[in-house]
Design a protein around this motif. Structure first.
Motif, PDB file in Angstrom:
ATOM      1  N   SER A  38      53.350 -23.585  21.361  1.00 43.09           N
ATOM      2  CA  SER A  38      52.520 -23.338  22.538  1.00 43.09           C
ATOM      3  C   SER A  38      51.069 -23.750  22.289  1.00 43.09           C
ATOM      4  N   LYS A  39      50.696 -23.825  21.027  1.00 44.58           N
ATOM      5  CA  LYS A  39      49.326 -24.249  20.717  1.00 44.58           C
ATOM      6  C   LYS A  39      49.148 -25.749  20.796  1.00 44.58           C
ATOM      7  N   VAL A  40      50.244 -26.462  20.846  1.00 44.88           N
ATOM      8  CA  VAL A  40      50.128 -27.917  20.878  1.00 44.88           C
ATOM      9  C   VAL A  40      50.806 -28.478  22.113  1.00 44.88           C
ATOM     10  N   ALA A  41      50.847 -27.630  23.174  1.00 43.50           N
ATOM     11  CA  ALA A  41      51.513 -28.065  24.397  1.00 43.50           C
ATOM     12  C   ALA A  41      50.836 -29.300  24.965  1.00 43.50           C
ATOM     13  N   ASN A  42      49.522 -29.315  24.921  1.00 42.88           N
ATOM     14  CA  ASN A  42      48.802 -30.471  25.435  1.00 42.88           C
ATOM     15  C   ASN A  42      48.069 -31.172  24.309  1.00 42.88           C
ATOM     16  N   ALA A  43      48.018 -32.494  24.393  1.00 46.57           N
ATOM     17  CA  ALA A  43      47.249 -33.255  23.414  1.00 46.57           C
ATOM     18  C   ALA A  43      45.801 -33.189  23.860  1.00 46.57           C
ATOM     19  N   THR A  44      44.987 -32.493  23.110  1.00 48.98           N
ATOM     20  CA  THR A  44      43.605 -32.332  23.547  1.00 48.98           C
ATOM     21  C   THR A  44      42.658 -32.883  22.497  1.00 48.98           C
ATOM     22  N   PHE A  45      41.426 -32.689  22.752  1.00 54.92           N
ATOM     23  CA  PHE A  45      40.351 -33.133  21.882  1.00 54.92           C
ATOM     24  C   PHE A  45      40.587 -32.604  20.456  1.00 54.92           C
ATOM     25  N   PHE A  46      40.771 -33.489  19.519  1.00 57.58           N
ATOM     26  CA  PHE A  46      41.089 -33.105  18.136  1.00 57.58           C
ATOM     27  C   PHE A  46      42.178 -32.021  18.118  1.00 57.58           C
ATOM     28  N   GLY A  47      43.260 -32.344  18.815  1.00 60.09           N
ATOM     29  CA  GLY A  47      44.273 -31.347  19.130  1.00 60.09           C
ATOM     30  C   GLY A  47      44.827 -30.570  17.947  1.00 60.09           C
ATOM     31  N   PHE A  48      45.063 -31.236  16.834  1.00 63.43           N
ATOM     32  CA  PHE A  48      45.742 -30.551  15.758  1.00 63.43           C
ATOM     33  C   PHE A  48      44.780 -29.730  14.902  1.00 63.43           C
ATOM     34  N   HIS A  49      43.444 -29.841  15.191  1.00 66.24           N
ATOM     35  CA  HIS A  49      42.542 -29.182  14.250  1.00 66.24           C
ATOM     36  C   HIS A  49      42.715 -27.670  14.260  1.00 66.24           C
ATOM     37  N   ARG A  50      43.138 -27.131  15.421  1.00 63.59           N
ATOM     38  CA  ARG A  50      43.340 -25.685  15.454  1.00 63.59           C
ATOM     39  C   ARG A  50      44.415 -25.240  14.467  1.00 63.59           C
ATOM     40  N   LEU A  51      45.408 -26.115  14.302  1.00 64.46           N
ATOM     41  CA  LEU A  51      46.487 -25.762  13.380  1.00 64.46           C
ATOM     42  C   LEU A  51      45.975 -25.628  11.957  1.00 64.46           C
ATOM     43  N   LEU A  52      44.846 -26.280  11.682  1.00 66.18           N
ATOM     44  CA  LEU A  52      44.336 -26.244  10.307  1.00 66.18           C
ATOM     45  C   LEU A  52      43.762 -24.886   9.961  1.00 66.18           C
ATOM     46  N   LEU A  53      43.576 -24.041  10.962  1.00 68.44           N
ATOM     47  CA  LEU A  53      42.924 -22.767  10.712  1.00 68.44           C
ATOM     48  C   LEU A  53      43.893 -21.588  10.680  1.00 68.44           C
ATOM     49  N   LYS A  54      45.193 -21.872  10.694  1.00 68.82           N
ATOM     50  CA  LYS A  54      46.146 -20.770  10.630  1.00 68.82           C
ATOM     51  C   LYS A  54      46.394 -20.357   9.177  1.00 68.82           C
ATOM     52  N   TRP A  55      46.782 -19.134   8.977  1.00 68.23           N
ATOM     53  CA  TRP A  55      47.096 -18.684   7.617  1.00 68.23           C
ATOM     54  C   TRP A  55      48.599 -18.523   7.422  1.00 68.23           C
ATOM     55  N   ARG A  56      49.274 -17.795   8.343  1.00 63.23           N
ATOM     56  CA  ARG A  56      50.697 -17.545   8.161  1.00 63.23           C
ATOM     57  C   ARG A  56      51.486 -18.854   8.196  1.00 63.23           C
ATOM     58  N   GLY A  57      52.296 -19.064   7.175  1.00 58.77           N
ATOM     59  CA  GLY A  57      53.117 -20.267   7.118  1.00 58.77           C
ATOM     60  C   GLY A  57      52.302 -21.505   6.821  1.00 58.77           C
ATOM     61  N   SER A  58      51.024 -21.314   6.465  1.00 60.74           N
ATOM     62  CA  SER A  58      50.164 -22.483   6.319  1.00 60.74           C
ATOM     63  C   SER A  58      50.213 -23.019   4.892  1.00 60.74           C
ATOM     64  N   ILE A  59      49.726 -24.205   4.796  1.00 63.95           N
ATOM     65  CA  ILE A  59      49.635 -24.891   3.517  1.00 63.95           C
ATOM     66  C   ILE A  59      48.765 -24.112   2.530  1.00 63.95           C
ATOM     67  N   TYR A  60      47.747 -23.418   3.053  1.00 67.21           N
ATOM     68  CA  TYR A  60      46.847 -22.678   2.161  1.00 67.21           C
ATOM     69  C   TYR A  60      47.588 -21.509   1.525  1.00 67.21           C
ATOM     70  N   LYS A  61      48.309 -20.779   2.373  1.00 69.77           N
ATOM     71  CA  LYS A  61      49.023 -19.622   1.860  1.00 69.77           C
ATOM     72  C   LYS A  61      50.059 -20.066   0.816  1.00 69.77           C
ATOM     73  N   LEU A  62      50.707 -21.171   1.094  1.00 72.04           N
ATOM     74  CA  LEU A  62      51.760 -21.616   0.188  1.00 72.04           C
ATOM     75  C   LEU A  62      51.194 -22.198  -1.101  1.00 72.04           C
ATOM     76  N   LEU A  63      50.013 -22.768  -1.011  1.00 69.58           N
ATOM     77  CA  LEU A  63      49.542 -23.575  -2.134  1.00 69.58           C
ATOM     78  C   LEU A  63      48.394 -22.986  -2.925  1.00 69.58           C
ATOM     79  N   TYR A  64      47.791 -21.897  -2.447  1.00 65.34           N
ATOM     80  CA  TYR A  64      46.528 -21.497  -3.076  1.00 65.34           C
ATOM     81  C   TYR A  64      46.694 -21.196  -4.565  1.00 65.34           C
ATOM     82  N   ARG A  65      47.855 -20.653  -4.957  1.00 59.24           N
ATOM     83  CA  ARG A  65      48.033 -20.356  -6.361  1.00 59.24           C
ATOM     84  C   ARG A  65      48.094 -21.628  -7.206  1.00 59.24           C
ATOM     85  N   GLU A  66      48.920 -22.583  -6.748  1.00 56.15           N
ATOM     86  CA  GLU A  66      48.978 -23.840  -7.481  1.00 56.15           C
ATOM     87  C   GLU A  66      47.609 -24.500  -7.511  1.00 56.15           C
TER      88      GLU A  66
END
Lengths: 339, 339, 339, 339, 339
Positions: E7-35
């Motif tokens: 639902s966050k990517v329903a429309n292609a908007t201005f720098f659309g995917f950047h919001r996804l970069l700020l999520k924590w749950r299931g995010s690359i940061y949560k998975l990778l911070y230890r490594e």
């Protein structure tokens, strides 16, 4: 018309594919010679300007520009973008081919399940078959430019015998703001149900076989419609086209032969004709042409599907199968391997 | 004949694939040795000219040309184009294999659903089975050069027992400007419907099972026809072939050993035999040969499908199954795990 | 036996895959250690020759050769060729797995559709089930080396209880120049048709369900046979193998540490152990091993399908389901959520 | 609304795709112009700071930084990551399109299998059809933002005529902690079973046809729901986005024109406008936009599926087909090819 | 729990995917911070050693080593190997999702085809439905660690109401060395056959519909089991992991900032923080994490399938549908578009 060359490559022989390089119809040369000429003219023009018109300082500036362009030309990921894009286009194209609606499965069932050699029986089978053909014709009209040219109005459809005047009237009479290509397909169902009630179709199993098959036929039709309606997103096509055109633009300047006496690295030879750049033009522009040709296989390219031929073949063959051939059987005789 | 080597690679062993490198039939060596010789001869000729015939200034010019060619040879995206193209060809080839029409499903149904051990029953089952085999034979004739050579005319089809003289007459009698390979398949439907009416097929469910299976069989046939009719677009094949041939052409000049005493970068060794260039020839030309061999798997290559063998097997086995084996059953006995 | 490690990777954890690097069974180390030793020995031998045996001029020549080899090693497109090839092999391997014939669907139908708890009924169901298992056994014998070792002759098949002596006789009696694995499948049809006539199968719908399912089973069998019969074209496998072997051959010479004092670019360090080259050997040879292991998944590799186990499981379970469990039902009781 | 351009590319013509470059709706320009402006502004700002504000030593430091950034920008595998990712997104997007639920198959069966032209019969058919449409509407509400905006509450669904007040009550009355979109689909089954009992559906075969078709419809619905529920793993999308954004960040600094007089390699030309970098921005950002647009095709992008239109079309057409068109048939007349 | 962001990517908007970069749950940061921390610590340690501890000669040696490592780091084909491998993993993951067993199709058929509103009828439908749920529960127990934790023994299964005590006894009583998850599915067949005999299921067509659907359900179950049993070959996973880990190992040394005053090419800037190397770590390790997360989607990762929720939902919903909702129908009323 489709360009068939499979018989020429039946066996892998000595330099097997080289024969294919000498064909004209559907060939890369026929598709590309105009673009090639344009490219060559521009290249030559720039070359002449550089060699003849520019002064010494201008030449030095142009040389720097050329080297700059050349460096970036190599950074443009034409190969990849084209590889992924053409794979997508080719898959869609093939899926469209395997989903072309052929009435053979239905004519087989109608011929064997709708009984009666009298006039009413014949009329029943012919009408059912006509509805099948009409459904696909209506779809082809909106999908294929070639078919649309042949049947620009519903009058042409009636004239060509796919629809009777009565059907036309009923069809026009239906009020719907939406496309009505599904109408003959409902008629088919109603007529089959009526035939079942009259006992012309003996069993619900037979009836449902017909229904299932008709639904499959309609799914083919609507899939074709879907491929036409929802194409590869425009952005994707634009990205690829931009990449290729930019590459060629960069090549026009970047692949010029620079004065060997100035001694730029990799520029110690002046061949006048940039043979490898021209060949690269052929690869990349040819690869893009593959996409251009296949992205809509219902046009009039050499390699497009012969939709008008299909329409004629399907009507002729299917009427033949359900009418003249209904219950016509060669006398059974023992085959030569009997005992 | 197909080259089967799976039993040789059942287990992954010490340098497991090296044994495959020593086969001749269907091997890269057998397919490529002629091209390889041509390539080697040209390379040697150019090498000799450069070493023995050219004067000093000519040598310098040739060296520049060679370096120029070498630089561009590396820019040609042979690997990618081949990767994408061969993937496409291999997928089509495998789809053709899995869509080869086998009558086993039909013979199973006919043997169990068309009743009667008397002569009429036998004739019925054998004739139905013959129509199935005839349908695929007619398709194979137009698809496979090997089959066409064996059955160049309909007379050969009749002689081989796939068609009776009566059927031939009826077949020829049908007026249609289009291919008529679908005719036996309509006969099948009519005959099955007749058998149903006579009670030889007991139930509409049985009949419709037969019909569905026959339609599946026909779809295999027409898919094969489709693969033959609508091949990979000629342009794509030409693009790939051009890319590979251009690459080798560039290599002929660009991979010459230049006089080490002149001191070009990367040219301080003269091995006479360009071992890696020859190996590269093997990779790329071999990869293209994969495509050449598979693009039409109905030819007479070592790796092509054995269509003629299929035709014989199918007729023999299917007649056996529906006639001799009809209702033949071993006496039921308790198995060794009983209680 | 298949190597299952999915439970070890259920959760993505801290350096999650590193635990997998420490397994031995089915691991890259077990598969590759022999090749690795060979490679290391050759590398060391060449290194020792270069360092200890060669004279100054010979060393200079070797160094040039080494640089030459190194340059070409990088031009060999191992990554791509392996990427495309392994993708193809993995897809085929998985398709073979999902097409392994399991009798569960059939035993379910037979248990519920073939009636009668008396001895004849039991015999009927057990025999039908046995034919199903026999069909797949005959296929497995020609596909899997492990199964062939276990059942080298038809006598072994009879002894193991898959076939009775009567059936063996009838089977051998059939005259056909072709493989006869389809015979039990025809017996199945005949027996089912007989059961229908006797009223043990109540309805044609039930019968046709059985038939359809049996045809599906047979299709799985013949698909397995097809994968075995028509493998990836030998040429493709040879091209890939040649590419990888050539790469390693080039590395043996090209990746030697050259005397840093001579001052070749990129050769100012002598580590004695070419750590990255050895790791590259692991990647590429490991990647090729993936293909080697999967190209015929019916061998005796650690990761091959456990066909013999399948055969035993299928017979045991399917007889249990159609005999002991036929119409056996736990008493129906209200579940705990009732009202 | 979907952007259809297939008719513009029906034929492969002279520079065929160039016309597509001039469209605005759904185009790369419309989607990207904002990002492009932001990028250009930042680039210009950095350029101005470098040229005007920095002192000599600062300039030298910036130049080193720029070269450092440029070197790493080229190491970022944007092309590959995007290639694999976009392929995945495009496949999912197309699968969602082909799984859009269309009621045509069901309306065809209901019109021909549920009998009775009296009011009860009409009511029956219309109600069945309404349940079908209601099922998909409930799914669309949770999948598509556009549909959710139109039907924010169940009241809107009732008002729009997809549900009656009675149905609403029964629906709300059902106690379940889970989504209840499957409820109308159970009503459908119950109503069809009732119609069968009343003899409105004549045969169990007809009934099961309806059931199978309804199950297929529901599977489409739940597949759409599944695509919405389980998207491409967030990590993957983040990896790709990070790669692209990092690349552009590196370009902002690394692709600045450095003072040619300092004489860095490859920096002997100052064009002020980094034409190729801007074009690269278009390729890569455009390629990512393809993914952004397609990752959720149920939004309100130019290229998204017109779900609201579908809902209206489906209700209107399906009621028309099962009610007004039920058993309506044009009078059968001989077609023009009769004899 | 699945991380849904569509639902966050329903429309292609201005720098659309950047919001996804700020999520924590299931995010690359949560998975990778230890490594990431481990990597950063090692990098810093090596950096400090180089800068502070090493003597001049040791520094020169380290610098050579660093350049050597950097050169080889670039030769490791991480991008490709990951591209091909992740594509394979993602495909398997999605196939597992679409093959999750949902009882909706069966509950629809049972509700409409198994008649009787009395207690016996209710019991019949509930029991059938329970067997369906039991079959999948048994599979889930062996596939999913989360489910296994919840139902560690058969006692838990009985307690949770999926099995009655009687059924448990019968189940345990069956002698088989093999897994017995197929047992409830045979019970289902037997019970349905009994219901047919009692007239609760009116027709063989209805019965066979149920059987077919149950077989489909079981195929989903066994496919899940297959995916768990036969994973991606361990060697492949090891090859990929080795490639990525080796790459990072090479980066630790090869991407150190070397003393700019020594003047190595490309090393004239010391930024202390290797920003691009850290970003590269994020790309590649993140890409590998995608694989790690998806290779077994039945664990307890943020992005894993919520199997326990499915089990509850399926039981609750399916009992509701076949019992309370059986033959419950809202009163039919004219819809608002009537006439």
């Amino acid at each position: 018309m489709t360009v068939t060359y499979s018989s020429k490559v039946a066996n892998a022989t000595f330099f097997g594919f080289h024969r294919l390089l000498l064909k004209w119809r559907g060939s890369i040369y026929k598709l590309l010679y105009r673009e090639f000429i344009v490219f060559a003219v521009f290249y030559t023009a720039i070359s002449l300007v550089y060699r003849l018109l520019l002064t010494g300082a201008q030449k030095r500036y142009f040389e720097k520009l050329s080297i700059y362009c050349d460096r970036y030309a190599e950074q443009i990921p034409v190969t990849f973008v084209l590889g992924f894009y053409v794979t997508l286009v080719v898959n869609r194209w093939w899926n469209q081919f395997v989903n072309l609606p052929w009435p053979d499965r239905l004519m087989f069932l109608i011929s064997s399940s709708v009984h009666g050699r009298d006039e009413h029986g014949r009329l029943l089978r012919r009408t059912l078959m006509r509805y099948v053909n009409l459904t696909s014709l209506l779809i082809f009209r909106s999908v294929s430019t070639a078919v649309y040219k042949r049947f620009p109005t519903m009058d042409h459809v009636v004239e060509a015998g796919f629809m009777t005047a009565d059907e036309r009237k009923l069809f026009d009479h239906l009020k719907s703001p939406h496309l009505k290509y599904w109408v003959p397909f409902i008629w088919f169902g109603n007529l089959a149900a009526k035939a079942r009630k009259e006992g012309r179709i003996r069993d619900s199993v037979d009836l449902q076989s017909l229904m299932t098959e008709m639904n499959r036929y309609r799914s083919w039709c609507s899939l074709l419609f879907g491929y036409d309606w929802v194409g590869i997103p425009l952005v994707y096509t634009q990205v690829v086209t931009l990449a290729v055109y930019t590459f060629f633009f960069a090549c026009l300047i970047g692949r010029q032969f620079l004065d060997p006496t100035v001694g730029y690295a990799g520029h110690d030879l002046d061949l006048y004709i940039p043979i490898f750049t021209l060949l690269q033009f052929f690869f990349y522009a040819g690869w893009l042409k593959v996409a251009e040709q296949l992205i809509n296989p219902f046009g009039e390219d050499d390699d497009d599907f012969e939709t008008n031929w299909c329409i004629d073949r399907n009507l002729q063959v299917s009427l033949l199968a359900v009418d003249e051939m209904h219950m016509s059987l060669p006398k059974m005789r023992k085959d030569i391997y009997w005992d």
